[in-house]
Design an enzyme around this catalytic site. Structure first.
Site, PDB file in Angstrom:
ATOM      1  N   PRO A  19       0.788  -1.238   0.000  1.00  0.00           N
ATOM      2  CA  PRO A  19       0.000   0.000   0.000  1.00  0.00           C
ATOM      3  C   PRO A  19       0.819   1.287   0.000  1.00  0.00           C
ATOM      4  CG  PRO A  19       0.095  -0.901   2.200  1.00  0.00           C
ATOM      5  CD  PRO A  19       0.829  -1.874   1.313  1.00  0.00           C
ATOM      6  N   ASP A  42       3.347   2.076 -12.081  1.00  0.00           N
ATOM      7  CA  ASP A  42       2.397   3.164 -12.289  1.00  0.00           C
ATOM      8  C   ASP A  42       2.149   3.917 -10.994  1.00  0.00           C
ATOM      9  OD1 ASP A  42       0.628   1.350 -11.120  1.00  0.00           O
ATOM     10  OD2 ASP A  42       0.021   0.602 -13.096  1.00  0.00           O
ATOM     11  N   LYS A  63      -0.639   7.116 -15.086  1.00  0.00           N
ATOM     12  CA  LYS A  63      -1.563   8.115 -15.600  1.00  0.00           C
ATOM     13  C   LYS A  63      -1.248   9.523 -15.116  1.00  0.00           C
ATOM     14  CE  LYS A  63      -5.185   4.676 -15.730  1.00  0.00           C
ATOM     15  NZ  LYS A  63      -6.136   4.028 -14.883  1.00  0.00           N
ATOM     16  N   MET A 177     -11.509   2.772  -5.032  1.00  0.00           N
ATOM     17  CA  MET A 177     -11.820   3.602  -6.204  1.00  0.00           C
ATOM     18  C   MET A 177     -13.216   4.221  -6.080  1.00  0.00           C
ATOM     19  SD  MET A 177     -10.267   1.300  -9.300  1.00  0.00           S
ATOM     20  CE  MET A 177     -10.930  -0.278  -8.804  1.00  0.00           C
TER      21      MET A 177
END
Ligand code: SAH
Length: 262
Positions: A19, A42, A63, A177
Site C-alpha cells: 500500500p 504506475d 496516468k 476507487m
C-alpha cells in the site's frame, strides 16, 4: 559441431508492491526487483525503485498528467516484447496485483503469448489502509465478514441492495476507487435500508505523509466528503468496526466493552 549458446529466457513477474510503505513489500517482491532488467510501474506503486532496483530500466506506464500514458493493451504488449527479448520484467503494482489491478488480464496475455509469468502477491490496501488507522475489518462480536467492492462505476440497485443487506447483518464494506461515486453509493445503501447512522471511515493516501482519516456516517457522507475535499486514492470502510479507529478512543472503548473484550 558448434554449440549455440543458450538464449536468455525472459520472464514477467507481476509484483504486488503493497500500500505504499517500503517496509510492506514482501521479501519475494524485493528479490524480484533486485533481479529485474526492467520495471514497469504506475501511479500507485510504492516509491522503491531507487532503493531496490537501481540496476533496472524504469518505465512509468501510469496516468500522471503530462506524461505519456500507455493503454492496457500497450502495457501488455510491452511486457511481452521485453520478456521475448530475454529480459527479466517486473510489473510493479500497488497493493496486490489481483485486487482490482488488472493483474489477471496481464497474466493471461503473457501466457497466451507463451511468456513465463509468475505472480507475487502483495499487501492489499483494502486491508492494510484501514489497519493504518486502527480499523480491523473483522472483530469478534462486531463483524465476521468483509466485502471489497470497486466503486469506480456507479453501483446498480441490485448491488446496493445486496451490500446494504450484508452491512445490516454485521458485514464490513470496503470500497476502493470510490471517491467519485461516494455520495451515490451511500445514498443507494441508505435507500436499500442501511441505517443512516452507520459509521463510515474515509482513509486518504494511506502510508504516506499525507495520510488522513475522516469518520462520519452514511447519512452525512456527502457533506463530509465535500467539506474536506476528499481525493483519491482513498479506502472507504462502512460498518461498526469503524468505531475501533485509533482517533476515537472513547467510541473504541465502548465497543470493546460491548464486545466484552476490555
Ligand atoms: N491492487 C490495489 C488496488 C488497486 S485499485 C490493492 O490491492 O491495494 C486502486 C484503489 O486502491 C484506489 O482508488 C484506492 O481506493 C486504493 N488504494 C491503493 N493504495 C492506497 C493508499 N495508499 N491509500 C488509500 N487508498 C489506496
Amino acid at each position: 559441431m558448434t554449440e549455440t549458446p543458450p538464449r536468455a529466457t525472459g520472464e514477467v513477474a507481476l509484483v504486488g508492491g503493497g500500500p505504499g510503505a517500503p517496509e510492506l513489500l514482501t521479501l519475494a517482491a524485493v528479490t524480484a526487483l533486485r533481479e529485474a532488467d526492467v520495471v514497469l510501474y504506475d501511479r500507485l506503486a510504492p516509491p522503491v525503485l531507487a532503493e531496490f532496483a537501481p540496476q533496472a530500466e524504469h518505465v512509468d506506464v501510469g496516468k500522471r498528467p503530462g506524461h505519456h500514458q500507455l493503454s492496457q493493451s500497450g502495457i501488455e504488449a510491452l511486457l511481452i516484447t521485453q520478456a521475448q527479448a530475454g529480459r527479466k520484467v517486473v510489473r510493479l503494482k500497488g497493493g496486490d496485483p489481483f485486487v482490482f489491478g488488472r493483474g489477471g488480464e496481464e497474466a493471461r496475455a503473457c501466457r497466451d503469448a507463451g511468456v513465463t509469468v509468475r505472480v507475487i502477491p502483495g499487501v492489499t490496501s483494502a486491508i492494510a489502509v484501514p489497519a493504518a488507522v486502527g480499523i480491523p475489518l473483522t472483530h469478534r462480536e462486531v463483524s465476521r465478514m468483509f466485502t471489497v467492492v470497486s466503486g469506480h462505476a456507479p453501483l446498480t440497485a441490485a448491488e446496493l441492495d445486496h451490500l446494504a443487506g450484508l452491512a445490516r447483518t454485521g458485514g464490513t464494506l470496503v470500497i476502493l476507487m470510490g471517491v467519485l461515486h461516494l455520495a451515490q453509493i451511500c445514498q443507494g445503501l441508505a435507500a436499500a435500508g442501511l441505517p443512516p447512522g452507520t459509521p463510515v471511515a474515509i482513509i486518504e493516501q494511506g502510508y504516506s505523509p499525507h495520510q488522513r482519516l475522516l469518520t462520519t456516517t452514511v447519512a452525512s457522507i456527502a457533506v463530509t466528503a465535500a467539506e474536506h475535499a476528499v481525493r483519491s486514492p482513498a479506502v472507504i470502510v462502512i460498518g461498526e468496526v469503524v468505531r475501533l479507529a485509533d482517533q476515537d478512543p472513547a467510541a473504541a472503548a465502548d465497543l470493546h466493552r460491548a464486545a466484552d473484550l476490555s
